[in-house]
Design a protein around this motif. Structure first.
Motif, PDB file in Angstrom:
ATOM      1  N   MET A 199      38.506 -28.841 -18.423  1.00 10.67           N
ATOM      2  CA  MET A 199      37.535 -27.821 -18.718  1.00 10.67           C
ATOM      3  C   MET A 199      38.278 -26.629 -19.335  1.00 10.67           C
ATOM      4  N   ASP A 200      37.751 -26.101 -20.460  1.00  8.54           N
ATOM      5  CA  ASP A 200      38.425 -24.966 -21.099  1.00  8.54           C
ATOM      6  C   ASP A 200      37.941 -23.648 -20.497  1.00  8.54           C
ATOM      7  N   LEU A 201      38.617 -22.574 -20.897  1.00  5.85           N
ATOM      8  CA  LEU A 201      38.347 -21.266 -20.305  1.00  5.85           C
ATOM      9  C   LEU A 201      36.920 -20.803 -20.589  1.00  5.85           C
ATOM     10  N   TYR A 202      36.387 -21.130 -21.761  1.00  8.58           N
ATOM     11  CA  TYR A 202      35.011 -20.747 -22.092  1.00  8.58           C
ATOM     12  C   TYR A 202      34.027 -21.393 -21.111  1.00  8.58           C
ATOM     13  N   GLU A 203      34.196 -22.687 -20.890  1.00  5.97           N
ATOM     14  CA  GLU A 203      33.306 -23.392 -19.958  1.00  5.97           C
ATOM     15  C   GLU A 203      33.449 -22.842 -18.540  1.00  5.97           C
ATOM     16  N   ILE A 204      34.705 -22.553 -18.154  1.00 10.53           N
ATOM     17  CA  ILE A 204      34.946 -21.999 -16.825  1.00 10.53           C
ATOM     18  C   ILE A 204      34.235 -20.652 -16.687  1.00 10.53           C
ATOM     19  N   THR A 205      34.323 -19.820 -17.724  1.00  6.44           N
ATOM     20  CA  THR A 205      33.675 -18.504 -17.698  1.00  6.44           C
ATOM     21  C   THR A 205      32.169 -18.653 -17.550  1.00  6.44           C
ATOM     22  N   GLN A 206      31.579 -19.562 -18.324  1.00  7.34           N
ATOM     23  CA  GLN A 206      30.133 -19.779 -18.240  1.00  7.34           C
ATOM     24  C   GLN A 206      29.724 -20.244 -16.833  1.00  7.34           C
ATOM     25  N   GLN A 207      30.465 -21.187 -16.289  1.00  8.04           N
ATOM     26  CA  GLN A 207      30.124 -21.694 -14.957  1.00  8.04           C
ATOM     27  C   GLN A 207      30.364 -20.636 -13.883  1.00  8.04           C
ATOM     28  N   THR A 208      31.388 -19.801 -14.083  1.00  6.75           N
ATOM     29  CA  THR A 208      31.645 -18.721 -13.131  1.00  6.75           C
ATOM     30  C   THR A 208      30.489 -17.735 -13.127  1.00  6.75           C
ATOM     31  N   LEU A 209      29.963 -17.418 -14.316  1.00  9.69           N
ATOM     32  CA  LEU A 209      28.806 -16.515 -14.390  1.00  9.69           C
ATOM     33  C   LEU A 209      27.610 -17.108 -13.656  1.00  9.69           C
ATOM     34  N   GLN A 210      27.403 -18.403 -13.807  1.00  9.52           N
ATOM     35  CA  GLN A 210      26.303 -19.060 -13.086  1.00  9.52           C
ATOM     36  C   GLN A 210      26.522 -18.987 -11.569  1.00  9.52           C
ATOM     37  N   LEU A 211      27.782 -19.189 -11.154  1.00  8.91           N
ATOM     38  CA  LEU A 211      28.095 -19.107  -9.726  1.00  8.91           C
ATOM     39  C   LEU A 211      27.831 -17.708  -9.184  1.00  8.91           C
ATOM     40  N   VAL A 212      28.196 -16.684  -9.952  1.00  9.15           N
ATOM     41  CA  VAL A 212      27.974 -15.309  -9.530  1.00  9.15           C
ATOM     42  C   VAL A 212      26.478 -15.070  -9.332  1.00  9.15           C
ATOM     43  N   GLU A 213      25.664 -15.558 -10.277  1.00  8.25           N
ATOM     44  CA  GLU A 213      24.210 -15.408 -10.147  1.00  8.25           C
ATOM     45  C   GLU A 213      23.701 -16.119  -8.892  1.00  8.25           C
ATOM     46  N   MET A 214      24.213 -17.338  -8.660  1.00  6.69           N
ATOM     47  CA  MET A 214      23.787 -18.103  -7.492  1.00  6.69           C
ATOM     48  C   MET A 214      24.187 -17.380  -6.204  1.00  6.69           C
ATOM     49  N   LEU A 215      25.390 -16.770  -6.206  1.00 10.13           N
ATOM     50  CA  LEU A 215      25.849 -16.025  -5.031  1.00 10.13           C
ATOM     51  C   LEU A 215      24.972 -14.797  -4.809  1.00 10.13           C
ATOM     52  N   GLN A 216      24.645 -14.095  -5.889  1.00  5.35           N
ATOM     53  CA  GLN A 216      23.797 -12.895  -5.776  1.00  5.35           C
ATOM     54  C   GLN A 216      22.381 -13.242  -5.334  1.00  5.35           C
ATOM     55  N   ASP A 217      21.901 -14.413  -5.782  1.00  6.22           N
ATOM     56  CA  ASP A 217      20.545 -14.827  -5.405  1.00  6.22           C
ATOM     57  C   ASP A 217      20.492 -15.471  -4.014  1.00  6.22           C
ATOM     58  N   GLY A 218      21.655 -15.662  -3.380  1.00  6.56           N
ATOM     59  CA  GLY A 218      21.700 -16.243  -2.041  1.00  6.56           C
ATOM     60  C   GLY A 218      21.603 -17.750  -2.039  1.00  6.56           C
ATOM     61  N   GLU A 219      21.723 -18.388  -3.200  1.00  8.57           N
ATOM     62  CA  GLU A 219      21.637 -19.849  -3.273  1.00  8.57           C
ATOM     63  C   GLU A 219      22.888 -20.513  -2.699  1.00  8.57           C
ATOM     64  N   ILE A 220      24.034 -19.809  -2.756  1.00 11.06           N
ATOM     65  CA  ILE A 220      25.283 -20.325  -2.176  1.00 11.06           C
ATOM     66  C   ILE A 220      25.931 -19.195  -1.373  1.00 11.06           C
ATOM     67  N   ASP A 221      26.790 -19.595  -0.422  1.00 16.22           N
ATOM     68  CA  ASP A 221      27.499 -18.573   0.346  1.00 16.22           C
ATOM     69  C   ASP A 221      28.866 -18.302  -0.292  1.00 16.22           C
ATOM     70  N   GLU A 222      29.576 -17.319   0.268  1.00 19.42           N
ATOM     71  CA  GLU A 222      30.848 -16.895  -0.314  1.00 19.42           C
ATOM     72  C   GLU A 222      31.906 -17.994  -0.250  1.00 19.42           C
ATOM     73  N   LYS A 223      31.926 -18.773   0.817  1.00 17.82           N
ATOM     74  CA  LYS A 223      32.902 -19.857   0.951  1.00 17.82           C
ATOM     75  C   LYS A 223      32.680 -20.905  -0.132  1.00 17.82           C
ATOM     76  N   CYS A 224      31.435 -21.272  -0.345  1.00 19.39           N
ATOM     77  CA  CYS A 224      31.103 -22.249  -1.399  1.00 19.39           C
ATOM     78  C   CYS A 224      31.517 -21.709  -2.762  1.00 19.39           C
ATOM     79  N   TYR A 225      31.280 -20.407  -2.960  1.00 17.64           N
ATOM     80  CA  TYR A 225      31.649 -19.745  -4.227  1.00 17.64           C
ATOM     81  C   TYR A 225      33.157 -19.846  -4.470  1.00 17.64           C
ATOM     82  N   LYS A 226      33.962 -19.489  -3.451  1.00 15.92           N
ATOM     83  CA  LYS A 226      35.421 -19.523  -3.588  1.00 15.92           C
ATOM     84  C   LYS A 226      35.928 -20.945  -3.786  1.00 15.92           C
TER      85      LYS A 226
END
Length: 158
Positions: free
Chosen positions: A1-28
């Motif tokens: 996976m390249d850095l662009y894809e990682i960045t996009q998926q990280t942004l999605q993870l941040v949204e999921m964390l903010q929306d409460g869909e995942i917890d901090e451990k799952c995020y890390k």
């Protein structure tokens, strides 16, 4: 996976964390699974390779410029040799099987004291902006019409 894809998926993870869909451990845990460290290292390796290429290009440009200057000096010396020969033999023109050489005269101006040249011969120059002093004054808080501090982000790699 390249850095662009990682960045996009990280942004999605941040949204999921903010929306409460995942917890901090799952995020890390998910971030660690992306292998971002390797992707960043690959990007930095690419940067270093390109920087080395640029340095090699600059070195080659310098080398070729020196070669060009040397060749130009040889041409000037050879032309001077021909002029000296024509003067020594009191000739203005020599014809060979392949070439014809003629000594010509040109005139140019030699400025001996530019302060004494009348103003009508002076060419007006556009004033240049002293950007270093301008930046210092802006950083001190001076308000200067037509200028502002521009902040640019950059990275350092060690």
């Amino acid at each position: 996976m390249d850095l662009y894809e990682i960045t996009q998926q990280t942004l999605q993870l941040v949204e999921m964390l903010q929306d409460g869909e995942i917890d901090e451990k799952c995020y890390k845990d998910t971030l660690e699974s992306f292998g971002t460290e390797y992707a960043i290292e690959d990007v930095i390796k690419s940067i270093r390779n390109k920087e080395n290429e640029i340095k090699a290009f600059k070195d080659e440009i310098t080398r070729l410029a020196e070669k060009k200057n040397s060749a130009e000096k040889v041409v000037e010396r050879l032309k001077k040799l021909l002029v000296d020969y024509l003067e020594f033999t009191n000739q203005n023109k020599v014809k060979t099987n392949l070439f014809s050489v003629a000594k010509k005269h040109s005139e140019s101006v030699n400025i001996t004291d530019s302060a004494k040249i009348p103003e009508k011969y002076l060419v007006q120059q556009q004033p240049a902006v002293n950007k270093k002093q301008l930046l210092k004054d802006l950083q001190k808080g001076d308000m200067i019409d037509g200028a502002e501090i521009k902040t640019t982000d950059y990275i350092t790699i060690r």
